[in-house]
Design a protein around this motif. Sequence first.
Motif, PDB file in Angstrom:
ATOM      1  N   ARG A 112     -14.667 109.532  31.578  1.00  0.00           N
ATOM      2  CA  ARG A 112     -14.088 109.657  30.240  1.00  0.00           C
ATOM      3  C   ARG A 112     -13.712 108.294  29.670  1.00  0.00           C
ATOM      4  O   ARG A 112     -14.011 107.981  28.512  1.00  0.00           O
ATOM      5  N   GLN A 113     -13.076 107.453  30.476  1.00  0.00           N
ATOM      6  CA  GLN A 113     -12.635 106.141  29.992  1.00  0.00           C
ATOM      7  C   GLN A 113     -13.818 105.242  29.629  1.00  0.00           C
ATOM      8  O   GLN A 113     -13.787 104.555  28.600  1.00  0.00           O
ATOM      9  N   SER A 114     -14.837 105.263  30.456  1.00  0.00           N
ATOM     10  CA  SER A 114     -15.986 104.378  30.194  1.00  0.00           C
ATOM     11  C   SER A 114     -16.747 104.823  28.950  1.00  0.00           C
ATOM     12  O   SER A 114     -17.120 103.995  28.113  1.00  0.00           O
ATOM     13  N   HIS A 115     -16.953 106.118  28.803  1.00  0.00           N
ATOM     14  CA  HIS A 115     -17.665 106.611  27.623  1.00  0.00           C
ATOM     15  C   HIS A 115     -16.846 106.366  26.360  1.00  0.00           C
ATOM     16  O   HIS A 115     -17.405 106.029  25.304  1.00  0.00           O
ATOM     17  N   ALA A 116     -15.522 106.518  26.463  1.00  0.00           N
ATOM     18  CA  ALA A 116     -14.668 106.273  25.298  1.00  0.00           C
ATOM     19  C   ALA A 116     -14.701 104.806  24.898  1.00  0.00           C
ATOM     20  O   ALA A 116     -14.721 104.476  23.707  1.00  0.00           O
ATOM     21  N   ALA A 117     -14.716 103.911  25.880  1.00  0.00           N
ATOM     22  CA  ALA A 117     -14.759 102.478  25.576  1.00  0.00           C
ATOM     23  C   ALA A 117     -16.059 102.120  24.869  1.00  0.00           C
ATOM     24  O   ALA A 117     -16.064 101.363  23.888  1.00  0.00           O
ATOM     25  N   LEU A 118     -17.159 102.664  25.341  1.00  0.00           N
ATOM     26  CA  LEU A 118     -18.448 102.366  24.715  1.00  0.00           C
ATOM     27  C   LEU A 118     -18.525 102.958  23.308  1.00  0.00           C
ATOM     28  O   LEU A 118     -19.075 102.341  22.393  1.00  0.00           O
TER      29      LEU A 118
ATOM     30  N   ALA B 271     -28.370  87.236  34.540  1.00  0.00           N
ATOM     31  CA  ALA B 271     -27.048  86.616  34.497  1.00  0.00           C
ATOM     32  C   ALA B 271     -26.679  86.262  33.066  1.00  0.00           C
ATOM     33  O   ALA B 271     -25.506  86.319  32.678  1.00  0.00           O
ATOM     34  N   VAL B 272     -27.679  85.892  32.254  1.00  0.00           N
ATOM     35  CA  VAL B 272     -27.432  85.621  30.841  1.00  0.00           C
ATOM     36  C   VAL B 272     -26.960  86.894  30.154  1.00  0.00           C
ATOM     37  O   VAL B 272     -26.009  86.884  29.371  1.00  0.00           O
ATOM     38  N   ARG B 273     -27.622  88.002  30.465  1.00  0.00           N
ATOM     39  CA  ARG B 273     -27.222  89.294  29.890  1.00  0.00           C
ATOM     40  C   ARG B 273     -25.785  89.635  30.270  1.00  0.00           C
ATOM     41  O   ARG B 273     -24.988  90.028  29.425  1.00  0.00           O
ATOM     42  N   MET B 274     -25.452  89.451  31.548  1.00  0.00           N
ATOM     43  CA  MET B 274     -24.103  89.786  31.995  1.00  0.00           C
ATOM     44  C   MET B 274     -23.060  88.900  31.325  1.00  0.00           C
ATOM     45  O   MET B 274     -21.991  89.365  30.920  1.00  0.00           O
ATOM     46  N   LEU B 275     -23.356  87.618  31.219  1.00  0.00           N
ATOM     47  CA  LEU B 275     -22.409  86.704  30.594  1.00  0.00           C
ATOM     48  C   LEU B 275     -22.136  87.123  29.148  1.00  0.00           C
ATOM     49  O   LEU B 275     -20.985  87.189  28.709  1.00  0.00           O
ATOM     50  N   LEU B 276     -23.192  87.426  28.396  1.00  0.00           N
ATOM     51  CA  LEU B 276     -23.011  87.813  26.998  1.00  0.00           C
ATOM     52  C   LEU B 276     -22.301  89.154  26.882  1.00  0.00           C
ATOM     53  O   LEU B 276     -21.470  89.358  25.986  1.00  0.00           O
ATOM     54  N   LEU B 277     -22.596  90.087  27.784  1.00  0.00           N
ATOM     55  CA  LEU B 277     -21.940  91.390  27.743  1.00  0.00           C
ATOM     56  C   LEU B 277     -20.444  91.292  28.042  1.00  0.00           C
ATOM     57  O   LEU B 277     -19.678  92.185  27.672  1.00  0.00           O
TER      58      LEU B 277
ATOM     59  N   VAL C 119     -15.686  98.070  29.974  1.00  0.00           N
ATOM     60  CA  VAL C 119     -16.442  98.758  31.018  1.00  0.00           C
ATOM     61  C   VAL C 119     -16.634  97.851  32.224  1.00  0.00           C
ATOM     62  O   VAL C 119     -16.484  98.272  33.377  1.00  0.00           O
ATOM     63  N   LEU C 120     -16.949  96.589  31.987  1.00  0.00           N
ATOM     64  CA  LEU C 120     -17.095  95.641  33.098  1.00  0.00           C
ATOM     65  C   LEU C 120     -15.776  95.476  33.849  1.00  0.00           C
ATOM     66  O   LEU C 120     -15.754  95.409  35.083  1.00  0.00           O
ATOM     67  N   ASP C 121     -14.674  95.414  33.117  1.00  0.00           N
ATOM     68  CA  ASP C 121     -13.358  95.311  33.761  1.00  0.00           C
ATOM     69  C   ASP C 121     -13.077  96.559  34.604  1.00  0.00           C
ATOM     70  O   ASP C 121     -12.517  96.469  35.704  1.00  0.00           O
ATOM     71  N   MET C 122     -13.472  97.716  34.088  1.00  0.00           N
ATOM     72  CA  MET C 122     -13.266  98.947  34.835  1.00  0.00           C
ATOM     73  C   MET C 122     -14.069  98.933  36.137  1.00  0.00           C
ATOM     74  O   MET C 122     -13.576  99.350  37.194  1.00  0.00           O
ATOM     75  N   LEU C 123     -15.301  98.435  36.098  1.00  0.00           N
ATOM     76  CA  LEU C 123     -16.113  98.359  37.313  1.00  0.00           C
ATOM     77  C   LEU C 123     -15.483  97.411  38.333  1.00  0.00           C
ATOM     78  O   LEU C 123     -15.564  97.660  39.546  1.00  0.00           O
ATOM     79  N   ARG C 124     -14.881  96.350  37.862  1.00  0.00           N
ATOM     80  CA  ARG C 124     -14.197  95.436  38.792  1.00  0.00           C
ATOM     81  C   ARG C 124     -13.039  96.145  39.491  1.00  0.00           C
ATOM     82  O   ARG C 124     -12.787  95.914  40.679  1.00  0.00           O
ATOM     83  N   ARG C 125     -12.344  97.003  38.765  1.00  0.00           N
ATOM     84  CA  ARG C 125     -11.246  97.758  39.373  1.00  0.00           C
ATOM     85  C   ARG C 125     -11.781  98.809  40.347  1.00  0.00           C
ATOM     86  O   ARG C 125     -11.230  98.996  41.442  1.00  0.00           O
TER      87      ARG C 125
END
Length: 268
Positions: free
Chosen positions: A208-214, A156-162, A223-229
């Motif tokens: 494509r969108q996720s790789h471009a964001a990274l 959860a610490v990792r997720m919060l920081l990411l 990327v996290l926002d995209m996964l929520r969608r």
Amino acid sequence: MLRIADARTGRIVEIPSAHHHLLRICVHLPVIDNGIGAMHLRVLLLGDVLARTAELHGLQALTVLTAPDLPQEQVQALDRVMAVLGIHPAATVGAHHPSETSSASADVHVLAHGTGQQHTVGGVQIDVSQVGTAHPNEGGPGSLDAAAPEGTDPLAVRMLLLGHAYRTPVMVTGAALAEARRTLRHWRQLVADWAQESSRPIPADLLRQSHAALADNLDVPAVLDMLRRVEKDADVPAGAKFETFAHLDRVLGLDLAREVGHQRQVTP
């Protein structure tokens, strides 16, 4: 190619340089006074995400860690922290010596903001912004023990920081960690449920969108926002959602497939 903002110049730089397929990363750990703190965790995590992103884009990554001379108990504590946060071990660990080959030849240097440039020679410099905790005196300043008490999920610490761009300051609070834990539990259960459906390819636009964001300055929050969608998108089949989450977890390192094979049983 990955594009990173060089903290020295403010310019976007492509790494590694043309025709190279090995990304050399040097992570510079700040001085450890009162135990391993939240700032140490964030610097280590950024180096790990950079290496994982490079590998996702078909590159090899070699990470070296430079740190102040540490007593054996702190070395062991550092190893434990890296293990529980899913941070891949560095190829080598040594004291700060900027002229040494492993540091001087690095493509990227990862440092805590405000520690200065005295430990870097050449390469792109990434400054990781400050991170604080709501209870800085518990278990050392921002320590893992304070952030993730026994019996809770340290990822959860990792997720919060990411969830924050690395150049943005972060405050670790109990409420924020609780929300990260809820999201992790929710996503892991969804991934386990989706795993029972027929596998489907990751939609090309999502890939494509996720790789471009990274690739664009490590925009993990996007990327996290995209996964929520994706989670809520009825047009994406369950099997494709599973493949999308599993694929991007190669960078996120959140163990999202933990519950696969342990689904809740429904009594007839």
